[in-house]
Design an enzyme around this catalytic site. Structure first.
Site: not given
Length: 288
Positions: A148, A242
């Protein structure tokens, strides 16, 4: 396209005691999600069996994530720090295998924090060296590793899809993918659609996070265009919500993340509205 939707457990806080874990897993399942993303636990402190039982009880799958710190930065020149990082990453792979998860993602390539030095080729090579071994552990357990990339204030090494795609290619492991977070990408990319196109076949996991980390649809991200870009590259991984609130995660975690003011306060409502929002945008994409 058939789409899996997930949500980060941090929506309900970062406590992973058995009671808190059951609450988060149950709430994610009740909201209609396919999976819950669980921060990697310390297996010497917490029993993965509690998580397994909660997942089974509520009928939902899981993914795992973590972010390295400066004390266990695998890109660092200090062998002790690299060793601590490799241990954390390997333990995360084992935790994923313990709970039946097939994905470990996050900031796995460097510390998540603002660096006071420029990136170097040597640091990149050190990170690749460790992650090749971690990926091999994951391959034996049937676990994919997601890399990520984050914004310039949270790493000096990988900040764009192009950098991360090259990094994944250089790692040379078939179970490693690009993990794209829309919050970070919105800061660093010319467009999210272009970032998705750049990642292409390497893109395996996506964090759906608004430009200000608040409620989806209230920031600057063009979700319809993003979903169209995902469809164009044949994205088949999960889209995982998220979003965090200082009201829920507490002062210490809020300071770590830089959440200085709340944008929502009810995690159950946030979870339900986020899934409804994404499904509506996806329906628009399919219809167009």
């Amino acid at each position: 396209m058939t789409q899996l939707f997930g949500i980060h457990a941090g929506v309900w806080g970062f406590d992973w005691s058995p009671v808190a874990a059951d609450r988060a897993i149950g709430a994610a399942a009740a909201a209609g999600y396919d999976l819950i993303e669980i921060p990697a636990i310390d297996r010497e402190v917490l029993d993965a069996g509690d998580t397994v039982r909660a997942l089974s009880r509520h009928g939902i799958d899981a993914s795992v994530s973590l972010a390295l710190s400066f004390s266990d930065d695998i890109s660092d020149a200090d062998p002790a720090r690299r060793a601590r990082g490799e241990h954390r990453l390997t333990e995360a792979m084992h935790f994923a295998a313990d709970i039946g998860a097939t994905f470990v993602g996050g900031v796995v390539f460097s510390a998540m924090g603002r660096y006071d030095r420029l990136p170097t080729t040597a640091a990149r090579e050190r990170s690749l060296d460790v992650l090749r071994r971690v990926a091999a552990v994951g391959a034996r357990a049937g676990v994919t590793l997601g890399v990520e990339y984050v914004n310039r204030y949270e790493s000096n090494l990988l900040n764009t899809a192009a950098q991360t795609a090259r990094f994944v290619d250089d790692m040379g492991a078939s179970n490693v993918v690009v993990h794209l977070d829309t919050f970070h990408a919105a800061m660093e990319e010319q467009s999210l659609s272009a970032a998705v196109e750049t990642a292409g076949r390497r893109l395996g996991y996506l964090h759906a996070s608004e430009s200000h980390r608040g409620r989806l649809g209230t920031g600057t991200i063009d979700w319809t265009a993003l979903l169209a870009a995902l469809a164009a590259v044949g994205f088949a991984g999960p889209i995982t919500v998220e979003s965090f609130s200082p009201v829920v995660i507490g002062e210490t975690s809020a300071i770590d993340i830089g959440l200085w003011h709340p944008l929502w306060s009810d995690p159950d409502e946030l979870a339900a509205s986020s899934l409804a929002f994404l499904k509506a945008r996806l329906a628009e994409t399919v219809a167009s």
